[in-house]
Design a protein around this motif. Structure first.
Motif, mmCIF file in Angstrom:
data_model
loop_
_atom_site.group_PDB
_atom_site.id
_atom_site.type_symbol
_atom_site.label_atom_id
_atom_site.label_comp_id
_atom_site.label_asym_id
_atom_site.label_seq_id
_atom_site.Cartn_x
_atom_site.Cartn_y
_atom_site.Cartn_z
ATOM 1 N N SER A 85 92.927 -47.618 29.295
ATOM 2 C CA SER A 85 93.030 -46.279 28.714
ATOM 3 C C SER A 85 93.081 -46.425 27.200
ATOM 4 O O SER A 85 93.058 -47.539 26.664
ATOM 5 N N PHE A 86 93.174 -45.287 26.505
ATOM 6 C CA PHE A 86 93.303 -45.290 25.049
ATOM 7 C C PHE A 86 94.732 -44.953 24.646
ATOM 8 O O PHE A 86 95.459 -44.292 25.375
ATOM 9 N N TYR A 87 95.096 -45.416 23.453
ATOM 10 C CA TYR A 87 96.421 -45.142 22.899
ATOM 11 C C TYR A 87 96.246 -44.710 21.452
ATOM 12 O O TYR A 87 95.520 -45.352 20.677
ATOM 13 N N ASN A 88 96.877 -43.605 21.075
ATOM 14 C CA ASN A 88 96.876 -43.148 19.689
ATOM 15 C C ASN A 88 97.965 -43.895 18.927
ATOM 16 O O ASN A 88 99.146 -43.590 19.077
ATOM 17 N N ALA A 89 97.578 -44.872 18.136
ATOM 18 C CA ALA A 89 98.542 -45.666 17.369
ATOM 19 C C ALA A 89 98.697 -45.045 15.989
ATOM 20 O O ALA A 89 97.809 -45.163 15.136
ATOM 21 N N GLU A 90 99.823 -44.373 15.753
ATOM 22 C CA GLU A 90 100.058 -43.640 14.506
ATOM 23 C C GLU A 90 101.016 -44.392 13.596
ATOM 24 O O GLU A 90 101.960 -45.023 14.064
ATOM 25 N N GLY A 91 100.777 -44.277 12.315
ATOM 26 C CA GLY A 91 101.643 -44.905 11.337
ATOM 27 C C GLY A 91 100.861 -45.228 10.070
ATOM 28 O O GLY A 91 99.853 -44.589 9.756
ATOM 29 N N LYS A 92 101.310 -46.224 9.335
ATOM 30 C CA LYS A 92 100.620 -46.660 8.128
ATOM 31 C C LYS A 92 99.369 -47.425 8.534
ATOM 32 O O LYS A 92 99.447 -48.392 9.297
ATOM 33 N N VAL A 93 98.216 -47.001 8.030
ATOM 34 C CA VAL A 93 96.937 -47.582 8.462
ATOM 35 C C VAL A 93 96.214 -48.220 7.284
ATOM 36 O O VAL A 93 96.036 -47.587 6.229
ATOM 37 N N GLY A 94 95.797 -49.459 7.472
ATOM 38 C CA GLY A 94 94.959 -50.140 6.491
ATOM 39 C C GLY A 94 93.669 -50.590 7.142
ATOM 40 O O GLY A 94 93.655 -50.955 8.315
ATOM 41 N N LYS A 95 92.578 -50.532 6.391
ATOM 42 C CA LYS A 95 91.283 -51.025 6.874
ATOM 43 C C LYS A 95 90.790 -52.099 5.915
ATOM 44 O O LYS A 95 90.821 -51.909 4.699
ATOM 45 N N LEU A 96 90.346 -53.219 6.475
ATOM 46 C CA LEU A 96 89.962 -54.383 5.691
ATOM 47 C C LEU A 96 88.514 -54.744 5.984
ATOM 48 O O LEU A 96 88.149 -54.968 7.149
ATOM 49 N N LYS A 97 87.685 -54.783 4.949
ATOM 50 C CA LYS A 97 86.284 -55.189 5.101
ATOM 51 C C LYS A 97 86.124 -56.568 4.468
ATOM 52 O O LYS A 97 86.368 -56.757 3.282
ATOM 53 N N PHE A 98 85.731 -57.536 5.302
ATOM 54 C CA PHE A 98 85.650 -58.930 4.860
ATOM 55 C C PHE A 98 84.227 -59.282 4.429
ATOM 56 O O PHE A 98 83.250 -58.876 5.068
ATOM 57 N N ARG A 99 84.141 -60.052 3.346
ATOM 58 C CA ARG A 99 82.853 -60.521 2.834
ATOM 59 C C ARG A 99 82.951 -62.013 2.505
ATOM 60 O O ARG A 99 84.057 -62.550 2.352
ATOM 61 N N MET A 100 81.791 -62.660 2.347
ATOM 62 C CA MET A 100 81.752 -64.079 2.004
ATOM 63 C C MET A 100 81.808 -64.247 0.486
ATOM 64 O O MET A 100 81.219 -63.469 -0.260
ATOM 65 N N LYS A 101 82.530 -65.265 0.033
ATOM 66 C CA LYS A 101 82.561 -65.590 -1.390
ATOM 67 C C LYS A 101 81.301 -66.341 -1.790
ATOM 68 O O LYS A 101 80.727 -67.087 -0.997
ATOM 69 N N GLY A 102 80.892 -66.147 -3.026
ATOM 70 C CA GLY A 102 79.728 -66.860 -3.543
ATOM 71 C C GLY A 102 78.453 -66.052 -3.406
ATOM 72 O O GLY A 102 78.343 -65.152 -2.569
ATOM 73 N N ASP A 103 77.487 -66.396 -4.230
ATOM 74 C CA ASP A 103 76.197 -65.710 -4.206
ATOM 75 C C ASP A 103 75.302 -66.297 -3.119
ATOM 76 O O ASP A 103 75.243 -67.518 -2.917
ATOM 77 N N ASN A 104 74.605 -65.415 -2.431
ATOM 78 C CA ASN A 104 73.634 -65.825 -1.404
ATOM 79 C C ASN A 104 74.242 -66.717 -0.320
ATOM 80 O O ASN A 104 73.592 -67.620 0.195
ATOM 81 N N VAL A 105 75.521 -66.477 -0.015
ATOM 82 C CA VAL A 105 76.174 -67.229 1.060
ATOM 83 C C VAL A 105 76.038 -66.444 2.360
ATOM 84 O O VAL A 105 76.397 -65.268 2.431
ATOM 85 N N GLU A 106 75.520 -67.090 3.371
ATOM 86 C CA GLU A 106 75.284 -66.420 4.652
ATOM 87 C C GLU A 106 76.608 -66.137 5.372
ATOM 88 O O GLU A 106 77.521 -66.956 5.366
ATOM 89 N N TRP A 107 76.687 -64.957 5.959
ATOM 90 C CA TRP A 107 77.883 -64.555 6.700
ATOM 91 C C TRP A 107 78.136 -65.514 7.855
ATOM 92 O O TRP A 107 77.243 -65.800 8.655
ATOM 93 N N ASN A 108 79.382 -66.006 7.981
ATOM 94 C CA ASN A 108 79.745 -66.961 9.025
ATOM 95 C C ASN A 108 80.610 -66.249 10.070
ATOM 96 O O ASN A 108 81.836 -66.225 9.974
ATOM 97 N N GLN A 109 79.963 -65.668 11.057
ATOM 98 C CA GLN A 109 80.684 -64.887 12.065
ATOM 99 C C GLN A 109 81.616 -65.765 12.894
ATOM 100 O O GLN A 109 82.745 -65.372 13.200
ATOM 101 N N TYR A 110 81.159 -66.951 13.251
ATOM 102 C CA TYR A 110 81.986 -67.817 14.097
ATOM 103 C C TYR A 110 83.288 -68.198 13.383
ATOM 104 O O TYR A 110 84.369 -68.157 13.978
ATOM 105 N N LYS A 111 83.205 -68.521 12.100
ATOM 106 C CA LYS A 111 84.406 -68.906 11.361
ATOM 107 C C LYS A 111 85.345 -67.713 11.223
ATOM 108 O O LYS A 111 86.569 -67.846 11.351
ATOM 109 N N PHE A 112 84.783 -66.529 10.948
ATOM 110 C CA PHE A 112 85.618 -65.333 10.836
ATOM 111 C C PHE A 112 86.346 -65.062 12.145
ATOM 112 O O PHE A 112 87.568 -64.864 12.162
ATOM 113 N N ASP A 113 85.598 -65.041 13.255
ATOM 114 C CA ASP A 113 86.214 -64.757 14.560
ATOM 115 C C ASP A 113 87.285 -65.777 14.905
ATOM 116 O O ASP A 113 88.383 -65.421 15.358
#
Length: 367
Positions: free
Chosen positions: A128-156
């Motif tokens: 089922s679903f649950y409404n989780a209420e409170g202080k909410v933060g959203k984080l968007k992750f990016r790779m450091k460096g120019d032209n660095v390919e996203w590493n999904q496996y390392k992130f996960d």
């Protein structure tokens, strides 16, 4: 009988005998009880049945029509953690990654891309679903460096191992199907966008619960071949900050802006006043008695939960309740009008309980 005729008759006799023999063999093979099958078939069927019955259930039960409901979450299913978790949002970027500012490639200086002191996240618990209420933060992750390919496996791997190390439990995994889209967006087309991270329409989102000794925290984790996102909610009850209006404050607001905005308490989905709501109407009465020339349009408004036609009718009924209460106590009917607008004129987006509470209001507009 010549030789050719004799040869033909012998061939017919042979064919007839073969057919009779085949019939007998078929009858004999089916002479057992109805439903009997050969031994090797029985072994195969039993093995398949056993395998199906003993398989562990998936953590993300997504059978259409069975999970489209909001329920309370049972925190007793998550062991209490005393691990060191630091300050909100309770995780940082892995090595080689950074957390970006909202809609920007600049690195965040706060540790999150966006934050709200009170909002909610949709959490899928597997059933089922649950409404989780409170202080909410959203984080968007990016790779450091120019032209660095996203590493999904390392992130996960990094996020999963960290959350597990602090005692967070994976409670669900879900990609939105048509039934869930319709359910979550039934009252607001932007609900999924506002209360989930990533792209849950095409890639499953993972949901974690952390039952920490200092408080309860929930996470949404999303990743694909191009990006990673995490939503964090530090659970907290809604704190009402709206104060009961006074006649003096109403007059001050009307003089300054031409109207006073009031949050008057009615019974849920009804036009009957609660005791606190009656006190607010008493203050409106005082306002009108103090200024005999003042004429007001009483305008009712709702949030966007429920059908639009019902909300409009409800808001009109509530405005009329106030009008009748005032006229029954001596205010001339030609000084007042009552109108309901439902959810047509929100003050703010209906994207949190706090904002929805602001939109459930009565406005006194000077005529």
């Amino acid at each position: 009988m010549n030789h050719a005729t004799k040869k033909t008759n012998n061939r017919l006799t042979s064919l007839l005998y073969t057919g009779v023999l085949a019939t007998c063999l078929t009858a004999c093979s089916s002479s057992g009880k109805k439903g009997d099958t050969p031994a090797d078939t029985t072994v195969t069927t039993t093995s398949a049945t056993t395998s199906t019955s003993t398989a562990a259930p998936s953590i993300s039960s997504e059978t259409p029509g069975t999970t489209e409901v909001f329920k309370d979450f049972d925190w007793n299913t998550v062991p209490v953690s005393t691990a060191e978790i630091g300050a909100f949002p309770y995780l940082t970027a892995p090595s080689g990654f950074y957390i970006g500012e909202k809609d920007s490639y600049s690195e965040s200086k706060t540790g999150y891309s966006t934050v709200s002191d009170f909002n909610k996240l949709f959490i899928f618990t597997g059933s089922s679903f649950y409404n989780a209420e409170g202080k909410v933060g959203k984080l968007k992750f990016r790779m450091k460096g120019d032209n660095v390919e996203w590493n999904q496996y390392k992130f996960d791997s990094s996020v999963e191992k960290y959350l597990t190390s602090i005692g967070a439990k994976l409670i669900g995994k879900m990609k939105l199907d048509d039934a869930k889209k319709k359910f979550l967006n039934k009252d607001d087309d932007m609900a999924i966008h506002n209360h989930m991270v990533g792209d849950p329409y095409n890639v499953p989102v993972r949901f974690y619960a952390l039952n920490h000794a200092k408080g309860k925290v929930m996470f949404q984790v999303f990743s694909n071949t191009a990006e990673g996102d995490v939503g964090v909610v530090e659970l907290a009850g809604f704190e009402q900050t709206i104060k009961a209006p006074t006649a003096a404050q109403m007059k001050k607001d009307i003089d300054a802006t031409g109207k006073a905005i009031l949050n008057i308490n009615f019974d849920t989905d009804k036009s009957t006043l609660q005791p606190e709501g009656q006190k607010a109407v008493d203050e409106i009465l005082a306002l009108l008695k103090n200024d005999g020339s003042l004429k007001l349009a009483i305008e009712g408004h709702t949030d966007n939960a429920g059908a639009a036609a019902h909300n409009k009718m409800l808001s009109a009924a509530r405005a009329n309740t106030i009008l009748k209460s005032l006229t029954s106590r001596g205010i001339a009917t030609n000084r007042l009008t009552a109108t309901g607008f439902g959810a047509e004129r929100p003050l703010v987006a209906n994207d949190s309980e706090a904002n929805m509470a602001r939109n459930r209001r009565v406005e006194l507009v000077k005529k």
